[in-house]
Design a protein around this motif. Sequence first.
Motif, PDB file in Angstrom:
ATOM      1  N   LEU A   1       0.829  -1.210   0.000  1.00 47.69           N
ATOM      2  CA  LEU A   1       0.000   0.000   0.000  1.00 47.69           C
ATOM      3  C   LEU A   1       0.864   1.260   0.000  1.00 47.69           C
ATOM      4  O   LEU A   1       0.496   2.273  -0.605  1.00 47.69           O
ATOM      5  N   SER A   2       2.009   1.179   0.680  1.00 45.34           N
ATOM      6  CA  SER A   2       2.918   2.318   0.701  1.00 45.34           C
ATOM      7  C   SER A   2       3.444   2.617  -0.699  1.00 45.34           C
ATOM      8  O   SER A   2       3.563   3.792  -1.093  1.00 45.34           O
ATOM      9  N   ARG A   3       3.755   1.579  -1.470  1.00 45.11           N
ATOM     10  CA  ARG A   3       4.213   1.769  -2.857  1.00 45.11           C
ATOM     11  C   ARG A   3       3.117   2.422  -3.691  1.00 45.11           C
ATOM     12  O   ARG A   3       3.384   3.331  -4.491  1.00 45.11           O
ATOM     13  N   LEU A   4       1.890   1.962  -3.515  1.00 41.86           N
ATOM     14  CA  LEU A   4       0.774   2.515  -4.272  1.00 41.86           C
ATOM     15  C   LEU A   4       0.488   3.960  -3.857  1.00 41.86           C
ATOM     16  O   LEU A   4       0.107   4.794  -4.685  1.00 41.86           O
ATOM     17  N   ALA A   5       0.687   4.252  -2.582  1.00 39.50           N
ATOM     18  CA  ALA A   5       0.498   5.621  -2.108  1.00 39.50           C
ATOM     19  C   ALA A   5       1.546   6.544  -2.712  1.00 39.50           C
ATOM     20  O   ALA A   5       1.263   7.700  -3.066  1.00 39.50           O
ATOM     21  N   HIS A   6       2.769   6.033  -2.845  1.00 37.35           N
ATOM     22  CA  HIS A   6       3.847   6.808  -3.461  1.00 37.35           C
ATOM     23  C   HIS A   6       3.502   7.167  -4.903  1.00 37.35           C
ATOM     24  O   HIS A   6       3.900   8.214  -5.407  1.00 37.35           O
ATOM     25  N   GLU A   7       2.730   6.296  -5.575  1.00 42.32           N
ATOM     26  CA  GLU A   7       2.331   6.544  -6.958  1.00 42.32           C
ATOM     27  C   GLU A   7       1.047   7.369  -7.055  1.00 42.32           C
ATOM     28  O   GLU A   7       0.578   7.663  -8.149  1.00 42.32           O
ATOM     29  N   GLY A   8       0.467   7.699  -5.911  1.00 44.15           N
ATOM     30  CA  GLY A   8      -0.680   8.589  -5.913  1.00 44.15           C
ATOM     31  C   GLY A   8      -2.031   7.933  -6.127  1.00 44.15           C
ATOM     32  O   GLY A   8      -3.025   8.631  -6.326  1.00 44.15           O
ATOM     33  N   VAL A   9      -2.104   6.589  -6.075  1.00 46.55           N
ATOM     34  CA  VAL A   9      -3.383   5.925  -6.319  1.00 46.55           C
ATOM     35  C   VAL A   9      -4.012   5.376  -5.035  1.00 46.55           C
ATOM     36  O   VAL A   9      -5.146   4.907  -5.059  1.00 46.55           O
TER      37      VAL A   9
END
Length: 251
Positions: free
Chosen positions: A65-73
Amino acid sequence: MNEQLQPLKKPTRNGKVRTGTQDDIVYAHIFDAILEQRLAPGTKLSEEALGEIFGVSRTIIRRALSRLAHEGVVLLRPNRGAVVACPSVEEARQIFFARRLVERAITELAVQHASDEQLAELRQMVIDEQACFARGDRGAGIRLSGEFHLKLAEMAKNTPLVSFQRSLVSQTSLIIAQYESGNRSHCSYDEHNQLIDAIAARDSDKAVSLMMHHMDHVDSKLNLDEDSASDDLHAVFSHILGKAGKAAKKR
């Protein structure tokens, strides 16, 4: 063995099995679900539920989820958990502006660097995309449309652009899910084929023009009128209030 490095295999919707580290697999499945618009903007992403689904610890889920948050989604909310991002109208406009700039640069570089093998892969992706829409699998068709643009980014041979594009493509999918209006038909595969032809011909000007037209087409299907929706009940039902007021005056 360290949990992060243990392989995790989960089938995709088309039956193929993903392989990789636990972080990678969980991330990829959530990313695909967003790209296919199966996860609506604002959807709560429960660490407990996702851990049960994928059979991994909440620590692994948090990393994905942290990776996806970094991508803004994905939006990580302190003490309230994660949700699929829900871009505002202004954010949607900014994302599309950035997407246009990135797409222009990618297209120009793809014209310079695309190999015959890569162009053949793109043509197959368009065939697969068209087949998905023809059989009514809109989600898979949308995902392939997004992957088409990611493949173009890879052809550009510019690593930062690939990273930017991955984030922008997934954010665009959220925007379309949230703001697309009217007929939800899809005809991007025709535009994709024309773009491939221009790249194969090494015609940079035509390729860029086609890409900008393609983005115009996507943009035209969005309702980004800030006055079109409201959470103010008085504003939403102002026409009823107006009629009631007129009726009261007549009495």
